[in-house]
Design a protein around this motif. Structure first.
Motif, PDB file in Angstrom:
ATOM      1  N   VAL A  26       0.604  -1.320  -0.064  1.00 43.83           N
ATOM      2  CA  VAL A  26      -0.069  -0.081  -0.023  1.00 43.83           C
ATOM      3  C   VAL A  26       0.979   1.106   0.088  1.00 43.83           C
ATOM      4  O   VAL A  26       1.739   1.318   0.736  1.00 43.83           O
ATOM      5  CB  VAL A  26      -0.946   0.095   1.280  1.00 43.83           C
ATOM      6  N   LEU A  36      -7.437   6.142   0.911  1.00 38.32           N
ATOM      7  CA  LEU A  36      -7.291   4.691   1.023  1.00 38.32           C
ATOM      8  C   LEU A  36      -8.575   3.787   1.328  1.00 38.32           C
ATOM      9  O   LEU A  36      -9.814   4.675   1.811  1.00 38.32           O
ATOM     10  CB  LEU A  36      -6.596   4.378   2.147  1.00 38.32           C
ATOM     11  N   GLU A  40      -7.442  -1.400   2.373  1.00 36.97           N
ATOM     12  CA  GLU A  40      -5.829  -1.031   2.513  1.00 36.97           C
ATOM     13  C   GLU A  40      -5.638  -0.601   3.939  1.00 36.97           C
ATOM     14  O   GLU A  40      -4.618  -1.140   4.332  1.00 36.97           O
ATOM     15  CB  GLU A  40      -5.684  -0.063   1.384  1.00 36.97           C
TER      16      GLU A  40
END
Length: 59
Positions: A26, A36, A40
């Motif tokens: 990530v 995000l 994630e």
């Protein structure tokens, strides 16, 4: 000072988070990461917890 984090502690936690994010693939940027997905963000937190548990077991 109970419950307060020092600047050194904040920096260490930030490095730990960035390292964990990198390990799960990530891309985090400095500052706000509100773009995000939940998946994630959860994978970063999960990796951090996994590393802390493994570190504890190694003691």
């Amino acid at each position: 000072m109970k419950g307060e984090m020092t600047q050194k502690g904040k920096e260490a936690l930030e490095r730990f988070k960035m390292e964990s994010a990198n390990e799960v693939g990530v891309n985090l940027k400095d500052g706000y990461n509100g773009d995000l997905t939940s998946r994630e963000a959860g994978s970063i937190g999960g990796r951090m917890v996994q590393k802390m548990i493994n570190s504890y077991k190694m003691q």
